[in-house]
Design an enzyme around this catalytic site. Structure first.
Site, PDB file in Angstrom:
ATOM      1  N   SER A 274       0.900  -1.087  -0.160  1.00  0.00           N
ATOM      2  CA  SER A 274      -0.033  -0.119   0.008  1.00  0.00           C
ATOM      3  C   SER A 274       0.901   1.379  -0.116  1.00  0.00           C
ATOM      4  O   SER A 274       1.609   1.470  -1.066  1.00  0.00           O
ATOM      5  CB  SER A 274      -0.947   0.068   1.157  1.00  0.00           C
TER       6      SER A 274
ATOM      7  N   ASP B 176     -10.121  -8.900  -5.445  1.00  0.00           N
ATOM      8  CA  ASP B 176     -11.361  -8.468  -5.023  1.00  0.00           C
ATOM      9  C   ASP B 176     -11.475  -6.968  -5.443  1.00  0.00           C
ATOM     10  O   ASP B 176     -10.520  -6.140  -4.643  1.00  0.00           O
ATOM     11  CB  ASP B 176     -11.635  -8.774  -3.481  1.00  0.00           C
TER      12      ASP B 176
ATOM     13  N   HIS C 134      -7.055  -6.222  -0.808  1.00  0.00           N
ATOM     14  CA  HIS C 134      -5.819  -5.292  -0.776  1.00  0.00           C
ATOM     15  C   HIS C 134      -4.688  -5.841   0.148  1.00  0.00           C
ATOM     16  O   HIS C 134      -3.685  -5.225   0.070  1.00  0.00           O
ATOM     17  CB  HIS C 134      -6.383  -3.756  -0.093  1.00  0.00           C
TER      18      HIS C 134
END
Length: 275
Positions: free
Chosen positions: A101, A224, A253
């Protein structure tokens, strides 16, 4: 989470900031960088396994986890400088760096600041080229109005907002215990820091970094679509020369947490190729 056992240590950056870190195992070095508002504990399902064959270092960014809750320095530029301090101070040489991330955005800033040849390789996990929809990148996940809304939620109704995001990050609904852990870990970052870092992360322009990457890379992406979409991973694969896109079919994620066995094996094999 998951009963991981390791000793958190303390590294002092060149500006005196104390950064919490772990340093496990021996072998070719792997440096793990966490995401916005979280901590190194999000790698609890990865550190011990990877440390069987590698030296694994992970640390909490300033303002996050167990590191100093500093009032300043919360930019991607400063975070990348902290990474550089860790690499030099712990004598990691040219490690394989994996950023999840926001950790990916920090790595792209690192490339821009410190030039080419700074790593043996990099892994970008679950992060689009930009979170912000701009004329140069139309594939972001939010507009400036959305960003203002997120910041307002962080300042007014933070816990339910964070709890909702935790459920959106993963493909399968987490257990009540896991959801409580995720939320509590994010809440360790002070609200004002979380809001500032969210802004800095979102407006960061990482695009100039991609042509400068001159080492092997992988992009890890879940399928997803609740937070990011697999198209974000394909875009990176098309714009980072020679990168390998690794798709995690049962993840959102957080593939290193949702599919840890596959993540660990993939990173281990990548590190072996680079050694």
């Amino acid at each position: 989470m998951d009963g991981a056992k390791y000793t958190e240590r303390e590294f002092q950056g060149r500006d005196g900031t104390r950064l919490a870190y772990v340093d496990e195992g021996e072998g070719s070095p792997i440096l793990l960088l966490h995401g916005w508002s979280s901590s190194l504990r999000w790698f609890n399902r990865n550190i011990a396994t990877l440390a069987r064959d590698h030296r694994v270092v992970a640390f909490d960014f300033r303002g996050h986890g167990s590191s100093d809750k500093t009032e300043s320095g919360h930019t991607m530029t400063r975070y990348a400088q902290d990474v550089h301090d860790i690499v030099e101070g712990l004598e990691l040489g040219r490690p394989l760096m994996a950023g999840w991330s926001m950790g990916s955005i920090v790595l792209w800033n690192y490339v821009q600041q410190f030039g080419q040849g700074q790593a043996s390789g990099m892994v970008f996990v679950g992060q689009s080229a930009s979170d912000l929809i701009t004329p140069d990148y139309e594939h972001g996940i939010m507009t400036m109005d959305d960003l203002r809304g997120w910041i307002a939620e962080l300042q007014t109704d933070r816990e339910p907002f964070v709890r909702s995001n935790m459920q959106a990050m993963v493909k399968h609904r987490p257990t009540a215990e896991a959801l409580d852990w995720m939320t509590a870990d994010y809440l360790r970052t002070p609200a004002h820091t979380a809001a500032l870092v969210l802004y800095q992360q979102t407006v960061e322009n990482a695009l100039p970094a991609f042509p400068r990457i001159d080492f092997p890379t992988q992009v890890h992406f879940g399928t997803d679509p609740k937070m990011y979409r697999i198209e974000h991973g394909h875009w990176l694969a098309e714009h980072i020369h020679g990168t390998e896109l690794v798709v995690f079919e049962d993840s959102g994620h957080v593939p290193m947490w949702e599919e840890p066995d596959r993540f660990n094996e993939t990173v281990h094999r990548f590190a072996q190729q680079l050694a």
